[in-house]
Design a protein around this motif. Sequence first.
Motif, PDB file in Angstrom:
ATOM      1  N   SER A   1     -28.298  74.701  -9.900  1.00 40.08           N
ATOM      2  CA  SER A   1     -29.382  73.738  -9.542  1.00 40.08           C
ATOM      3  C   SER A   1     -29.711  72.745 -10.955  1.00 40.08           C
ATOM      4  O   SER A   1     -30.115  71.822 -10.761  1.00 40.08           O
ATOM      5  CB  SER A   1     -30.682  74.233  -9.010  1.00 40.08           C
TER       6      SER A   1
ATOM      7  N   ARG B   1     -27.741  71.754 -15.023  1.00 43.40           N
ATOM      8  CA  ARG B   1     -26.605  71.077 -15.211  1.00 43.40           C
ATOM      9  C   ARG B   1     -25.625  72.072 -15.714  1.00 43.40           C
ATOM     10  O   ARG B   1     -24.178  72.006 -15.761  1.00 43.40           O
ATOM     11  CB  ARG B   1     -26.792  70.086 -16.588  1.00 43.40           C
TER      12      ARG B   1
ATOM     13  N   HIS C   1     -29.836  69.144  -9.057  1.00 48.72           N
ATOM     14  CA  HIS C   1     -28.687  69.345  -8.091  1.00 48.72           C
ATOM     15  C   HIS C   1     -29.160  70.130  -6.811  1.00 48.72           C
ATOM     16  O   HIS C   1     -28.637  71.306  -6.738  1.00 48.72           O
ATOM     17  CB  HIS C   1     -27.546  69.429  -8.526  1.00 48.72           C
TER      18      HIS C   1
ATOM     19  N   ASP D   1     -29.068  71.695  -3.303  1.00 46.41           N
ATOM     20  CA  ASP D   1     -27.950  72.521  -2.618  1.00 46.41           C
ATOM     21  C   ASP D   1     -28.604  73.382  -1.675  1.00 46.41           C
ATOM     22  O   ASP D   1     -29.890  74.115  -1.953  1.00 46.41           O
ATOM     23  CB  ASP D   1     -27.056  72.971  -3.606  1.00 46.41           C
TER      24      ASP D   1
END
Length: 426
Positions: A373, A375, A413, A415
């Motif tokens: 989630s 980098r 990020h 997901d």
Amino acid sequence: MTTRTIGCDTADGLSRAVRRIARDHGLEPSVRGRLVLSVAAVAEPAIAQPAVAEPAVAQPAGHTSLSWTFQCDDDDRAGLLTLAVGLDDSAALPSAEAAAALPLPADAVTGREVVWRLPATPAPPDAAGVEAAGSPADDAALVEEELRAVVARTDALTAEHRRLKDELAETNSGVLALYVQLDERDAQLRKAHGQTLRELEDALRPAPLEVDGLELAVHYAPAGTDAPTGGDLYDWFVLPDGTVHITVVDALGHGVTSTRGALNVTHAVRTLALEGHHLQSIVARTDEILLPFDRSVMATVLLARIDPATGELTVANGSHPPALLTRGDGGARYLEARGRGIGFPMPGSDRLLTEKMAPGDLLLLYTDGLTESRRNPVEGEKRLIEAAYEHLHAPIEEIPGAIADDMHTVILHPDDTLALAVRIRS
């Protein structure tokens, strides 16, 4: 058609003349009053203001001219009254914008004249005439008539405003009631939609598994509420020999399409496992089975077998994040079993990895949404070990969700996320 013209050197005389012309030609009192005000405003710069005291030297008076023409067809008594105010060269002529902003807007500004054209009737033969001196009472009556017309018009506008205001309030009340109904309907639809999605999600999950010697729990969260099913699925069941088989799948993409691919994978794996295929061959065989039906499916797969009696753990992997085994005595390691997933070149698990689980040990199977989630996935794997230690001894049903909460304090990020915990019962 005859044009008549008179000279006017005082504001009072000009107003009386305009008022009498308007009266004689049948203009409505309200129109007459606005015409008088407009003519006075145009002529004001050209008419000398009366002095407060007698000046030592006489001051020249300003001069205006007032001309009017009535024109009508022979067979129609109604016609057009054209009234013009002429200004001498010393007076400032109003601009077209100023003429349009008068109480009764002028129709034209031409040469040195400001012109009004008004529907009217011809003056009666017995009209007193503009030049005739009228009594102050007559003038006062005309002014009073104009004032009454203005008051009546104001009252009518006030009543109309009140009516429109009441209608607007009633309309707003109706609109508000409609909004309330729509909001209630929307809430009902959201509730029904949520219920349907929960039922769909429950239908995709295998039944809860009760196995002596094992504790199992799972947590799932979609990337977004608009696609609550996603491509992260799991399956668990007991094989005829008493071992527990667990499948974790992460199909490429989000939403219903990825869900279909993930379901195909879990069903194929379950069929092969129950038929007795060797664990290491199942990933490759699943790809062979699905290839004729869906060439677009791509999914990572992690397979685990656990013997509740002995604690023996066997893992096969097809491009999936490695399982995390946290020991009750404090040790932890990722179970790196190499392989390639469904739809990848040369799919299959290269080898099996075997471990021995002891009472209190915690096995965590998950999808990449748990550790990636942010980098740096490596940093995510490090934090996952810390989170597993933090909740190692918590009730099993709380562990997957608690770990997911710790891992998702910051999400760069989004997901789909699946976390499945297995612990050997102490």
